[in-house]
Structures are given as structure tokens and as C-alpha cells.
Motif scaffolding. Structure first.
Motif, PDB file in Angstrom:
ATOM      1  N   ILE A   1     -45.230  11.582 -25.528  1.00 41.15           N
ATOM      2  CA  ILE A   1     -44.977  10.177 -25.194  1.00 41.15           C
ATOM      3  C   ILE A   1     -46.040   9.696 -24.210  1.00 41.15           C
ATOM      4  N   GLU A   2     -46.660   8.563 -24.484  1.00 41.11           N
ATOM      5  CA  GLU A   2     -47.611   7.995 -23.534  1.00 41.11           C
ATOM      6  C   GLU A   2     -46.835   7.366 -22.385  1.00 41.11           C
ATOM      7  N   ALA A   3     -46.872   8.013 -21.249  1.00 42.54           N
ATOM      8  CA  ALA A   3     -46.194   7.524 -20.045  1.00 42.54           C
ATOM      9  C   ALA A   3     -46.915   8.143 -18.859  1.00 42.54           C
ATOM     10  N   ASP A   4     -47.669   7.343 -18.127  1.00 43.12           N
ATOM     11  CA  ASP A   4     -48.482   7.912 -17.042  1.00 43.12           C
ATOM     12  C   ASP A   4     -48.318   7.167 -15.729  1.00 43.12           C
TER      13      ASP A   4
ATOM     14  N   ALA B   1     -48.623  13.602 -16.970  1.00 39.96           N
ATOM     15  CA  ALA B   1     -50.048  13.283 -16.848  1.00 39.96           C
ATOM     16  C   ALA B   1     -50.540  13.300 -15.409  1.00 39.96           C
ATOM     17  N   ASN B   2     -49.665  13.016 -14.455  1.00 47.43           N
ATOM     18  CA  ASN B   2     -50.035  13.044 -13.049  1.00 47.43           C
ATOM     19  C   ASN B   2     -48.788  13.252 -12.196  1.00 47.43           C
ATOM     20  N   ASP B   3     -48.981  13.433 -10.917  1.00 46.05           N
ATOM     21  CA  ASP B   3     -47.858  13.773 -10.043  1.00 46.05           C
ATOM     22  C   ASP B   3     -46.867  12.633  -9.858  1.00 46.05           C
ATOM     23  N   LEU B   4     -47.353  11.397  -9.751  1.00 41.10           N
ATOM     24  CA  LEU B   4     -46.428  10.271  -9.587  1.00 41.10           C
ATOM     25  C   LEU B   4     -45.535  10.120 -10.812  1.00 41.10           C
ATOM     26  N   THR B   5     -46.092  10.355 -11.992  1.00 38.70           N
ATOM     27  CA  THR B   5     -45.290  10.332 -13.220  1.00 38.70           C
ATOM     28  C   THR B   5     -44.219  11.417 -13.167  1.00 38.70           C
ATOM     29  N   ALA B   6     -44.618  12.597 -12.738  1.00 39.73           N
ATOM     30  CA  ALA B   6     -43.663  13.712 -12.653  1.00 39.73           C
ATOM     31  C   ALA B   6     -42.548  13.409 -11.657  1.00 39.73           C
TER      32      ALA B   6
ATOM     33  N   ARG C   1     -38.382  23.453 -25.570  1.00 38.89           N
ATOM     34  CA  ARG C   1     -38.504  22.022 -25.918  1.00 38.89           C
ATOM     35  C   ARG C   1     -39.269  21.337 -24.794  1.00 38.89           C
ATOM     36  N   ILE C   2     -40.592  21.496 -24.822  1.00 42.12           N
ATOM     37  CA  ILE C   2     -41.454  21.001 -23.739  1.00 42.12           C
ATOM     38  C   ILE C   2     -41.997  19.622 -24.100  1.00 42.12           C
ATOM     39  N   ALA C   3     -41.579  18.622 -23.355  1.00 36.88           N
ATOM     40  CA  ALA C   3     -42.071  17.259 -23.569  1.00 36.88           C
ATOM     41  C   ALA C   3     -43.363  17.043 -22.787  1.00 36.88           C
ATOM     42  N   HIS C   4     -44.180  16.131 -23.281  1.00 31.22           N
ATOM     43  CA  HIS C   4     -45.436  15.791 -22.590  1.00 31.22           C
ATOM     44  C   HIS C   4     -45.502  14.291 -22.378  1.00 31.22           C
ATOM     45  N   PHE C   5     -45.448  13.865 -21.110  1.00 32.39           N
ATOM     46  CA  PHE C   5     -45.682  12.466 -20.754  1.00 32.39           C
ATOM     47  C   PHE C   5     -47.186  12.337 -20.536  1.00 32.39           C
ATOM     48  N   ALA C   6     -47.864  11.745 -21.513  1.00 27.52           N
ATOM     49  CA  ALA C   6     -49.321  11.832 -21.607  1.00 27.52           C
ATOM     50  C   ALA C   6     -50.044  10.606 -21.070  1.00 27.52           C
TER      51      ALA C   6
ATOM     52  N   PHE D   1     -45.143   6.056 -12.576  1.00 33.64           N
ATOM     53  CA  PHE D   1     -43.823   6.337 -12.016  1.00 33.64           C
ATOM     54  C   PHE D   1     -42.749   5.582 -12.792  1.00 33.64           C
ATOM     55  N   GLY D   2     -42.969   4.276 -12.999  1.00 39.37           N
ATOM     56  CA  GLY D   2     -41.976   3.451 -13.687  1.00 39.37           C
ATOM     57  C   GLY D   2     -41.785   3.824 -15.143  1.00 39.37           C
ATOM     58  N   LYS D   3     -42.901   4.062 -15.849  1.00 37.27           N
ATOM     59  CA  LYS D   3     -42.796   4.439 -17.264  1.00 37.27           C
ATOM     60  C   LYS D   3     -42.055   5.762 -17.423  1.00 37.27           C
ATOM     61  N   ALA D   4     -42.281   6.690 -16.502  1.00 42.16           N
ATOM     62  CA  ALA D   4     -41.609   7.984 -16.584  1.00 42.16           C
ATOM     63  C   ALA D   4     -40.101   7.817 -16.464  1.00 42.16           C
ATOM     64  N   GLN D   5     -39.682   6.993 -15.528  1.00 35.97           N
ATOM     65  CA  GLN D   5     -38.246   6.778 -15.361  1.00 35.97           C
ATOM     66  C   GLN D   5     -37.631   6.161 -16.617  1.00 35.97           C
ATOM     67  N   LYS D   6     -38.326   5.183 -17.198  1.00 33.02           N
ATOM     68  CA  LYS D   6     -37.811   4.535 -18.408  1.00 33.02           C
ATOM     69  C   LYS D   6     -37.740   5.505 -19.580  1.00 33.02           C
ATOM     70  N   GLU D   7     -38.769   6.332 -19.732  1.00 32.54           N
ATOM     71  CA  GLU D   7     -38.798   7.258 -20.864  1.00 32.54           C
ATOM     72  C   GLU D   7     -37.762   8.370 -20.726  1.00 32.54           C
ATOM     73  N   VAL D   8     -37.519   8.831 -19.512  1.00 31.16           N
ATOM     74  CA  VAL D   8     -36.460   9.817 -19.302  1.00 31.16           C
ATOM     75  C   VAL D   8     -35.115   9.211 -19.685  1.00 31.16           C
ATOM     76  N   GLU D   9     -34.878   7.987 -19.240  1.00 33.55           N
ATOM     77  CA  GLU D   9     -33.623   7.297 -19.577  1.00 33.55           C
ATOM     78  C   GLU D   9     -33.482   7.152 -21.096  1.00 33.55           C
ATOM     79  N   ARG D  10     -34.575   6.792 -21.769  1.00 28.23           N
ATOM     80  CA  ARG D  10     -34.522   6.605 -23.221  1.00 28.23           C
ATOM     81  C   ARG D  10     -34.230   7.922 -23.940  1.00 28.23           C
ATOM     82  N   LEU D  11     -34.948   8.976 -23.569  1.00 31.14           N
ATOM     83  CA  LEU D  11     -34.752  10.273 -24.227  1.00 31.14           C
ATOM     84  C   LEU D  11     -33.313  10.761 -24.068  1.00 31.14           C
ATOM     85  N   MET D  12     -32.785  10.601 -22.883  1.00 35.65           N
ATOM     86  CA  MET D  12     -31.433  11.092 -22.638  1.00 35.65           C
ATOM     87  C   MET D  12     -30.383  10.204 -23.305  1.00 35.65           C
ATOM     88  N   ALA D  13     -30.649   8.895 -23.342  1.00 39.09           N
ATOM     89  CA  ALA D  13     -29.714   7.975 -24.013  1.00 39.09           C
ATOM     90  C   ALA D  13     -29.685   8.231 -25.511  1.00 39.09           C
TER      91      ALA D  13
END
Length: 342
Positions: free
Chosen positions: A224-227, A252-257, A187-192, A229-241
Motif C-alpha cells: 500500500i502506498e502510504a508514507d 517507508a519511514n519512521d513517522l509512518t510507522a 502476513r507482512i504488509a508494506h506501507f510504501a 503519519f496520517g496516511k498510515a493511520q487511515k490505512e491501518v483503520e481500513r485494513l482492520m475494518a
């Protein structure tokens, strides 16, 4: 003496002080054979005493040369772009060129303003990586119509004829996604990156290629379009919630990761045991993150040097209609602790 009062000694100031014509001063400074040795010595000694410096901009305009190139980048904060800048400066400096750097801050309007400012400064060519917002390229076409060569790097303007230097984004994205699949992740997600950017679409296609190759069905909820640092944190929270299961994340980049890893770790997720994470561009952050981050090295310095060499060739070529060239810098996967326990 207006020039001297303004702090900049001019040829006219030297001419007035010596009682000779400005043209005589100019030719004396250039070592023209029509000027006597005595006059040349007199002019040069006074010029040295007054610390005269030639106006290189005025000289450049006289010969339609400014020895200046412009660079437009989305954001300096990204390590990848700082590496590209280093490559650009290295080549430009050795070629005797001055570089004017502009930052669009990922804004279309600012990018348009950057192009206009560079044209006003009479740059001989422009290196550009387009912003996330840019979909209308008329401002860049305007530069070309004013005989200013363009070279795109990393982010290009699709369909616009110009030289360009790019990463093999599709292959690189497939490489990192395949690596995650090889770790047993299903189940590989892509923050694009934004899909209006060619790099975003190419990396999405590479992600799909690798899923197909591994026999993993594509789940659109995991793209998910999230590229940032902040968007990544929000999207992780959403997916898990929402209880959306995923066991790996390609960003998409290291700061997102890193933003995603912080959000996962705050919830007690073990990386890579529970969820493996990989980034893109292999910044210095990748080596200091905990765990150290698997990422794709885009070789930004090499991209900057190639793009600048291409631009200088385009500036100096007599054949302005030579076919446009695309150079591809092959990326490498750098495997670290965020994606494997091996």
C-alpha cells in the motif's frame, strides 16, 4: 556619500574621503607592492574606522566564483534530511562555502522554482533530492546546461547523468523484511513510498526479495502506498475494518510507522506480539516511540558529507566530462522492541 548612507561603506567612499582613486584603495587593501606603505596604512586605518567589509559576492562574480552552493530537499521535518543537512554544512563550512537551502515541500512546481532561484543567485553547484511529484527533470537539465554541476542524494533522477549518493535501499528493505519473517510473521504488509520514486521501487523490490527468500507468497493487498503519519493511520483503520489479516508492517519511514502504531494501539493491538512494526531512517522518534521502533539507519550525516565532497570536486575539477560517480552508503538494521520480544 551614497554607500555610507545606505549603511555599507564602499571602496569609492574611502577613495573620496582620502582624495585618491578607487583603484588605489583596492590595491592598498590587497597589499599591492605598487602602493606606498604610507598610503596602505592610511587606507587600512580609515577602512577599519569605517568598518568597511569587502563585497564578496561582487568579488566572486568578477572571478566567476561565488563560493556558494545550493541544496534542495523535500522536507526539513524529516530527521534523515536534517542529518544530511548537518553533513552538508560541515563540509561546506570547512571548505569556505556558503550554503543556500531550499525546501520543495514535496511539490514539483516549488522544486522548479528552487532551481531557478539558485541559478539566479549564481550558485556554483546544486545538491538535490527530488520531490515525490517530480517526474520531469528538465529544470535540473537546464541547470546542467548552464554549467552548474549537480549531485543527487537519496532520491535521484533516473537516467539523468550526474553524480549521486544513495542508500542500498533494496538490500536494506530486504534486511528489515527478512527480520520480520524471522520473528515468525507470515502476513507482512508494506506501507510504501510512491512508486514513481526510485527509492520506492527499490524498497518494494527488496520487500519482494525477502518474501521470496522466506517462502512467503506476495499478496498485493498488503502493498500500500502510504508514507505519512496520517496516511498510515487511515490505512491501518481500513485494513482492520475490511478484515484484511496482517501480522507485521514494514513502513517507508519512521513517522509512518509511528502513525501505524498509534492506530493499532488505539484498537488494542499488542506490538509486537500481535503485529510487529518496523520503520526506515532511524530517526530520534524511533528511540522515544512506545514501544521503541525497529528501523533502518541510513547514515544521513555520512550521505551529506559524501555528496558535498563530490560536488566540490566536480566544481573544482578541470575535466568537466569526468565519468559520473555513484556512491552507496550501506544502511544498518537497528532492532528494537516494536519487532521482537527477545
Amino acid at each position: 556619500m551614497l554607500g555610507m548612507q545606505s549603511g555599507h561603506v564602499t571602496i569609492k567612499d574611502i577613495a573620496r574621503m582620502l582624495g585618491i582613486a578607487p583603484s588605489t584603495v583596492s590595491r592598498a587593501l590587497q597589499g599591492h607592492p605598487d602602493i606606498s606603505e604610507a598610503t596602505r596604512i592610511q587606507v587600512r586605518e580609515l577602512a577599519a574606522r569605517l568598518k568597511y567589509q569587502p563585497n564578496v559576492v561582487a568579488q566572486g562574480l568578477k572571478f566567476r566564483r561565488t563560493n556558494t552552493i545550493g541544496v534542495i530537499i523535500p522536507e526539513i521535518v524529516h530527521y534523515f534530511f536534517s542529518q544530511v543537512i548537518s553533513g552538508i554544512e560541515d563540509v561546506a563550512y570547512n571548505a569556505g562555502y556558503t550554503v543556500i537551502f531550499c525546501q520543495s515541500n514535496e511539490l514539483y512546481d516549488r522544486e522548479v522554482g528552487n532551481v531557478r532561484a539558485l541559478m539566479a543567485h549564481r550558485v556554483e553547484g546544486i545538491l538535490v533530492s527530488v520531490s515525490k511529484e517530480t517526474s520531469d527533470f528538465q529544470h535540473l537539465q537546464d541547470a546542467r546546461e548552464n554549467n552548474i554541476p549537480l549531485v543527487f542524494f537519496d532520491r535521484v533522477a533516473p537516467g539523468m547523468g550526474a553524480d549521486q549518493v544513495i542508500t542500498n535501499d533494496r538490500e536494506a528493505a530486504a534486511m528489515v523484511t527478512a527480520h520480520l519473517a524471522q520473528q515468525g510473521k507470515k502476513r507482512i504488509a508494506h506501507f510504501a513510498a510512491p512508486q514513481n520514486l526510485l527509492i520506492g521501487r527499490e524498497r518494494h523490490m527488496g520487500y519482494l526479495d525477502a518474501l521470496t527468500g522466506a517462502g512467503i507468497p506476495f499478496d498485493p493487498t498488503l502493498h500500500i502506498e502510504a508514507d505519512t503519519f496520517g496516511k498510515a493511520q487511515k490505512e491501518v483503520e481500513r485494513l482492520m475494518a475490511e478484515g484484511v489479516p496482517f501480522d507485521a508492517l514494514f513502513c517507508a519511514n519512521d513517522l509512518t510507522a509511528i502513525g501505524a502504531m498509534k492506530a493499532l494501539q488505539a484498537r488494542g493491538v499488542r506490538i509486537p506480539h500481535d503485529i510487529a512494526v518496523a520503520g526506515f531512517s532511524d530517526s530520534r522518534f524511533a528511540e522515544v516511540a512506545y514501544p521503541t521502533l525497529t528501523s533502518v539507519d541510513q547514515h544521513g550525516f555520512e550521505m551529506g558529507t559524501l555528496a558535498t565532497q563530490m560536488l566540490l570536486r566536480r566544481i573544482h575539477t578541470e575535466e568537466k566530462d569526468d565519468p559520473f560517480e555513484t556512491r552507496i552508503v550501506s544502511a544498518d538494521l537497528v532492532i528494537r522492541n516494536s519487532s521482537t520480544t527477545g
